[in-house]
Design an enzyme around this catalytic site. Structure first.
Site, PDB file in Angstrom:
ATOM      1  N   SER A   1      45.672  28.196  44.348  1.00 54.17           N
ATOM      2  CA  SER A   1      46.340  29.460  44.705  1.00 54.17           C
ATOM      3  C   SER A   1      47.125  29.203  45.981  1.00 54.17           C
ATOM      4  CB  SER A   1      45.272  30.530  44.979  1.00 54.17           C
ATOM      5  OG  SER A   1      45.830  31.676  45.564  1.00 54.17           O
TER       6      SER A   1
ATOM      7  N   TYR B   1      37.644  34.042  48.739  1.00 56.38           N
ATOM      8  CA  TYR B   1      38.570  33.451  47.756  1.00 56.38           C
ATOM      9  C   TYR B   1      39.337  32.297  48.412  1.00 56.38           C
ATOM     10  CZ  TYR B   1      42.301  33.524  44.166  1.00 56.38           C
ATOM     11  OH  TYR B   1      43.196  33.208  43.170  1.00 56.38           O
TER      12      TYR B   1
HETATM   13  N1  LIG Z   1      47.318  35.855  38.691  1.00 58.51           N
HETATM   14  C1  LIG Z   1      47.640  35.464  39.896  1.00 58.51           C
HETATM   15  O1  LIG Z   1      48.490  36.064  40.589  1.00 58.51           O
HETATM   16  C2  LIG Z   1      46.972  34.238  40.494  1.00 58.51           C
HETATM   17  C3  LIG Z   1      47.443  33.780  41.724  1.00 58.51           C
HETATM   18  C4  LIG Z   1      46.860  32.652  42.288  1.00 58.51           C
HETATM   19  C5  LIG Z   1      45.836  31.980  41.627  1.00 58.51           C
HETATM   20  N2  LIG Z   1      45.386  32.461  40.427  1.00 58.51           N
HETATM   21  C6  LIG Z   1      44.302  31.712  39.795  1.00 58.51           C
HETATM   22  O2  LIG Z   1      44.654  31.434  38.458  1.00 58.51           O
HETATM   23  C7  LIG Z   1      43.475  31.336  37.650  1.00 58.51           C
HETATM   24  C8  LIG Z   1      43.622  32.238  36.433  1.00 58.51           C
HETATM   25  O3  LIG Z   1      43.782  33.557  36.896  1.00 58.51           O
HETATM   26  P1  LIG Z   1      44.375  34.717  35.974  1.00 58.51           P
HETATM   27  O4  LIG Z   1      45.261  35.512  36.843  1.00 58.51           O
HETATM   28  O5  LIG Z   1      44.894  34.172  34.714  1.00 58.51           O
HETATM   29  O6  LIG Z   1      43.024  35.561  35.749  1.00 58.51           O
HETATM   30  P2  LIG Z   1      42.545  36.394  34.459  1.00 58.51           P
HETATM   31  O7  LIG Z   1      41.469  37.275  34.990  1.00 58.51           O
HETATM   32  O8  LIG Z   1      43.697  36.980  33.740  1.00 58.51           O
HETATM   33  O9  LIG Z   1      41.920  35.262  33.533  1.00 58.51           O
HETATM   34  C9  LIG Z   1      40.810  34.526  33.963  1.00 58.51           C
HETATM   35  C10 LIG Z   1      40.001  34.077  32.754  1.00 58.51           C
HETATM   36  O10 LIG Z   1      38.873  33.355  33.254  1.00 58.51           O
HETATM   37  C11 LIG Z   1      37.715  33.779  32.564  1.00 58.51           C
HETATM   38  N3  LIG Z   1      36.540  33.578  33.398  1.00 58.51           N
HETATM   39  C12 LIG Z   1      36.130  34.299  34.462  1.00 58.51           C
HETATM   40  N4  LIG Z   1      34.977  33.799  34.947  1.00 58.51           N
HETATM   41  C13 LIG Z   1      34.659  32.728  34.171  1.00 58.51           C
HETATM   42  C14 LIG Z   1      33.584  31.802  34.167  1.00 58.51           C
HETATM   43  N5  LIG Z   1      32.582  31.882  35.057  1.00 58.51           N
HETATM   44  N6  LIG Z   1      33.595  30.823  33.237  1.00 58.51           N
HETATM   45  C15 LIG Z   1      34.589  30.733  32.319  1.00 58.51           C
HETATM   46  N7  LIG Z   1      35.614  31.601  32.258  1.00 58.51           N
HETATM   47  C16 LIG Z   1      35.650  32.576  33.175  1.00 58.51           C
HETATM   48  C17 LIG Z   1      37.953  35.258  32.241  1.00 58.51           C
HETATM   49  O11 LIG Z   1      37.144  35.709  31.165  1.00 58.51           O
HETATM   50  C18 LIG Z   1      39.438  35.260  31.923  1.00 58.51           C
HETATM   51  O12 LIG Z   1      39.679  35.044  30.549  1.00 58.51           O
HETATM   52  C19 LIG Z   1      42.299  31.706  38.565  1.00 58.51           C
HETATM   53  O13 LIG Z   1      41.688  30.529  39.039  1.00 58.51           O
HETATM   54  C20 LIG Z   1      42.979  32.453  39.699  1.00 58.51           C
HETATM   55  O14 LIG Z   1      42.245  32.392  40.899  1.00 58.51           O
HETATM   56  C21 LIG Z   1      45.930  33.571  39.829  1.00 58.51           C
END
Ligand SMILES: NC(=O)c1ccc[n+]([C@@H]2O[C@H](COP(=O)([O-])OP(=O)(O)OC[C@H]3O[C@@H](n4cnc5c(N)ncnc54)[C@H](O)[C@@H]3O)[C@@H](O)[C@H]2O)c1
Length: 269
Positions: free
Chosen positions: A148, A161
């Site tokens: 991130s 986080y």
């Molecule tokens: N969306 C953003 O703006 C953003 C920004 C920076 C970083 N991220 C990172 O990107 C990654 C994906 O985020 P996203 O936005 O797609 O989130 P999201 O919530 O849309 O999807 C996350 C997925 O991970 C699964 N999950 C959660 N806990 C879990 C576990 N313990 N074991 C297995 N699966 C699990 C959930 O069921 C979900 O399907 C994360 O690591 C997040 O920190 C996202």
């Protein structure tokens, strides 16, 4: 013309691929002929992603695994190898958000919960995933860790986080050095602000306000844009890139935005 065909038939696991950025990466990999293991705690959504990929001619299976649990991660890797005979790559994408508050107000339970998924989950994936990639004698092995911007910069009221995501970048850089002699690249993708369910039920107006505040081009990222970067990093075009923490954020992490008045001479007068 740039050719991504080197990824064809590579076997990759994507954690947290039932939704959001992980799902977008899975779709992009499958469209380019990779064999995909969709892993998540959400069985219904995970199976739907598999069905969707298969309906468009792609190859995928679903494995339920909680990335914070060692036994689940071992099972996920074993099923991938049993099904496809090898493992070439792993995208450690699963992650959860944490409540926003100053450090002393977090409980120890909150620390354990966030760290167990966002940092320990990535460690477990790397530990058992790299072992399997080494055994597969992959000539183009890759690990991609989804960190991130919070892995690169401090964030007020986001200590939990932020500390986990900094840890992910640290694991990435160290492992890049460990596995370079084995031709396994290890990189982190550091997304800015993307529109996924990590935003929960936040109203559209609020999300757009955040986009204006957080993104120099005033729009949220499209998860497909993460898919394209992850595809490049999985391909042989990126074999010389390792240990990088690549921001994908419309420039957010490049520096501070100058307040409008500095570009408006009338205000300065
Ligand atoms: N969306 C953003 O703006 C953003 C920004 C920076 C970083 N991220 C990172 O990107 C990654 C994906 O985020 P996203 O936005 O797609 O989130 P999201 O919530 O849309 O999807 C996350 C997925 O991970 C699964 N999950 C959660 N806990 C879990 C576990 N313990 N074991 C297995 N699966 C699990 C959930 O069921 C979900 O399907 C994360 O690591 C997040 O920190 C996202």
């Amino acid at each position: 013309m740039t050719d991504f065909s080197s990824v064809k038939d590579k076997v990759a696991i994507i954690t947290g691929a039932a939704d959001g950025l992980g799902e977008a990466i899975a779709q992009c990999y499958a469209e380019n002929g990779m064999k995909i293991v969709i892993s998540d705690v959400n069985v219904d959504k995970g199976n739907k992603v598999v069905e969707q990929i298969k309906s468009t001619g792609g190859e995928a299976i679903f494995v339920k695994a909680d990335v914070s649990k060692e036994e689940d991660v071992k099972k996920m890797i074993n099923v991938a190898v049993e099904t496809y005979g090898r493992l070439d790559g792993l995208v450690n994408n699963a992650g959860i958000a944490a409540p926003n508050r100053p450090t002393h107000e977090y409980s120890v339970d909150e620390f354990d919960k966030v760290t167990s998924v966002d940092l320990k989950g990535v460690f477990l994936g790397m530990k058992f995933g790299i072992e399997a990639i080494l055994k597969s004698k992959s000539t183009g092995g890759f690990i991609i860790n989804i960190a991130s911007l919070a892995g690169l910069l401090g964030n007020s009221s986001m200590g939990l986080y932020t500390s986990s995501k900094h840890g992910v970048v640290g694991l990435t850089k160290s492992a890049a050095l460990d596995y370079a002699p084995h031709n396994i690249t290890v990189n982190a993708i550091c997304p800015g602000t993307f529109r996924t369910s990590i935003w929960g039920e936040a109203p559209e107006e609020l999300v757009q306000q955040y986009a204006k505040m957080l993104s120099p081009n005033e729009r949220l990222g499209d998860p497909k844009e993460i898919g394209h970067l992850a595809l490049f990093l999985a391909s042989d075009l990126a074999r010389y890139i390792s240990g990088a923490a690549i921001s994908i954020d419309a420039g957010s992490s490049a520096g501070k935005l100058t307040p409008a008045k500095w570009s408006n001479p009338e205000i300065l007068d």
